[in-house]
Write an enzyme that holds these catalytic residues in place. Sequence first.
Site, mmCIF file in Angstrom:
data_model
loop_
_atom_site.group_PDB
_atom_site.id
_atom_site.type_symbol
_atom_site.label_atom_id
_atom_site.label_comp_id
_atom_site.label_asym_id
_atom_site.label_seq_id
_atom_site.Cartn_x
_atom_site.Cartn_y
_atom_site.Cartn_z
ATOM 1 N N ASP A 30 0.845 -1.198 0.000
ATOM 2 C CA ASP A 30 0.000 0.000 0.000
ATOM 3 C C ASP A 30 0.879 1.246 0.000
ATOM 4 O O ASP A 30 1.894 1.317 0.706
ATOM 5 C CB ASP A 30 -0.921 -0.014 1.232
ATOM 6 C CG ASP A 30 -2.090 0.935 1.073
ATOM 7 O OD1 ASP A 30 -3.230 0.451 0.934
ATOM 8 O OD2 ASP A 30 -1.859 2.174 1.070
ATOM 9 N N ASN A 87 -13.070 -3.475 2.410
ATOM 10 C CA ASN A 87 -13.960 -2.324 2.552
ATOM 11 C C ASN A 87 -14.935 -2.298 1.379
ATOM 12 O O ASN A 87 -14.530 -2.544 0.236
ATOM 13 C CB ASN A 87 -13.147 -1.024 2.564
ATOM 14 C CG ASN A 87 -12.255 -0.916 3.791
ATOM 15 O OD1 ASN A 87 -12.618 -1.389 4.862
ATOM 16 N ND2 ASN A 87 -11.096 -0.313 3.639
ATOM 17 N N GLN A 94 -14.345 2.314 1.356
ATOM 18 C CA GLN A 94 -13.712 1.943 0.085
ATOM 19 C C GLN A 94 -13.411 3.201 -0.722
ATOM 20 O O GLN A 94 -14.295 4.023 -0.964
ATOM 21 C CB GLN A 94 -14.634 1.013 -0.720
ATOM 22 C CG GLN A 94 -13.993 0.534 -2.020
ATOM 23 C CD GLN A 94 -14.842 -0.503 -2.758
ATOM 24 O OE1 GLN A 94 -15.981 -0.777 -2.387
ATOM 25 N NE2 GLN A 94 -14.267 -1.079 -3.799
ATOM 26 N N HIS A 100 -10.130 -5.352 -3.359
ATOM 27 C CA HIS A 100 -8.776 -5.574 -2.842
ATOM 28 C C HIS A 100 -8.901 -5.977 -1.380
ATOM 29 O O HIS A 100 -9.704 -5.421 -0.634
ATOM 30 C CB HIS A 100 -7.914 -4.321 -2.986
ATOM 31 C CG HIS A 100 -8.575 -3.060 -2.540
ATOM 32 N ND1 HIS A 100 -9.491 -2.382 -3.312
ATOM 33 C CD2 HIS A 100 -8.467 -2.366 -1.384
ATOM 34 C CE1 HIS A 100 -9.924 -1.322 -2.653
ATOM 35 N NE2 HIS A 100 -9.316 -1.297 -1.479
ATOM 36 N N LEU A 101 -8.101 -6.948 -1.019
ATOM 37 C CA LEU A 101 -8.046 -7.428 0.360
ATOM 38 C C LEU A 101 -6.826 -6.803 1.025
ATOM 39 O O LEU A 101 -5.703 -6.954 0.528
ATOM 40 C CB LEU A 101 -7.929 -8.957 0.345
ATOM 41 C CG LEU A 101 -7.853 -9.674 1.688
ATOM 42 C CD1 LEU A 101 -9.135 -9.496 2.488
ATOM 43 C CD2 LEU A 101 -7.589 -11.172 1.461
ATOM 44 N N HIS A 102 -7.049 -6.091 2.128
ATOM 45 C CA HIS A 102 -5.927 -5.512 2.866
ATOM 46 C C HIS A 102 -5.352 -6.568 3.805
ATOM 47 O O HIS A 102 -6.096 -7.179 4.588
ATOM 48 C CB HIS A 102 -6.391 -4.351 3.749
ATOM 49 C CG HIS A 102 -6.910 -3.147 3.026
ATOM 50 N ND1 HIS A 102 -6.201 -1.979 2.898
ATOM 51 C CD2 HIS A 102 -8.095 -2.924 2.410
ATOM 52 C CE1 HIS A 102 -6.925 -1.077 2.241
ATOM 53 N NE2 HIS A 102 -8.082 -1.634 1.940
HETATM 54 P P1 5GP Z 1 -9.713 1.223 0.252
HETATM 55 O O1 5GP Z 1 -9.761 2.534 0.994
HETATM 56 O O2 5GP Z 1 -10.411 1.344 -1.097
HETATM 57 O O3 5GP Z 1 -10.159 0.042 1.028
HETATM 58 O O4 5GP Z 1 -8.172 0.961 -0.039
HETATM 59 C C1 5GP Z 1 -7.483 1.548 -1.089
HETATM 60 C C2 5GP Z 1 -6.034 1.519 -0.718
HETATM 61 O O5 5GP Z 1 -5.270 1.764 -1.890
HETATM 62 C C3 5GP Z 1 -5.643 2.587 0.299
HETATM 63 O O6 5GP Z 1 -5.114 1.960 1.459
HETATM 64 C C4 5GP Z 1 -4.621 3.442 -0.443
HETATM 65 O O7 5GP Z 1 -3.570 3.870 0.372
HETATM 66 C C5 5GP Z 1 -4.143 2.510 -1.537
HETATM 67 N N1 5GP Z 1 -3.716 3.168 -2.744
HETATM 68 C C6 5GP Z 1 -4.357 4.185 -3.394
HETATM 69 N N2 5GP Z 1 -3.682 4.534 -4.497
HETATM 70 C C7 5GP Z 1 -2.586 3.740 -4.551
HETATM 71 C C8 5GP Z 1 -1.494 3.644 -5.476
HETATM 72 O O8 5GP Z 1 -1.397 4.355 -6.478
HETATM 73 N N3 5GP Z 1 -0.535 2.709 -5.192
HETATM 74 C C9 5GP Z 1 -0.615 1.890 -4.103
HETATM 75 N N4 5GP Z 1 0.383 1.026 -3.937
HETATM 76 N N5 5GP Z 1 -1.635 1.960 -3.217
HETATM 77 C C10 5GP Z 1 -2.598 2.872 -3.435
#
Ligand code: 5GP
Length: 114
Positions: A30, A87, A94, A100-102
């Site tokens: 991330d 999320n 989200q 995506h799985l964190h």
């Molecule tokens: P969400 O909030 O949708 O569950 O998670 C999205 C995740 O993607 C966030 O933790 C954010 O930091 C990560 N993220 C967003 N843009 C990028 C990117 O360009 N590269 C990487 N490696 N992670 C990203």
Amino acid sequence: MNDCLFCKINRKQIPSSIAYEDEKLFAFHDINPQAPVHILIVPKIHIAKIYDTNQSHSSLLAHMIFIANKLAQEKEIDQGGYRLVLNCNADGGQSVDHIHLHLLGGRVMKWPPG
Ligand code: 5GP
Ligand code: ZN
């Protein structure tokens, strides 16, 4: 999906720090880590959110979890513990509309999450 961020990362149009890749999914660190280990496990096919999945995605979803477990072992957080997070939509937190799985670990997690 041409303009999807994670599809672009999958196509290598945007660089990322890849932790794992196979024919079904890839995993990368991330960009804004919330824990010492914070890896995103991402299917290569575009699915906007976890609510859009159905029985036909069962093996893919299971594979995401198994790869998260494997990465947890590689990062040596398997014994201490870790958290897997999906999320969904705005209230779920989200921000990228491609499932995506964190994988989060390397510190003690709080409960309930914020
Ligand atoms: P969400 O909030 O949708 O569950 O998670 C999205 C995740 O993607 C966030 O933790 C954010 O930091 C990560 N993220 C967003 N843009 C990028 C990117 O360009 N590269 C990487 N490696 N992670 C990203
Ligand atoms: Zn996508």
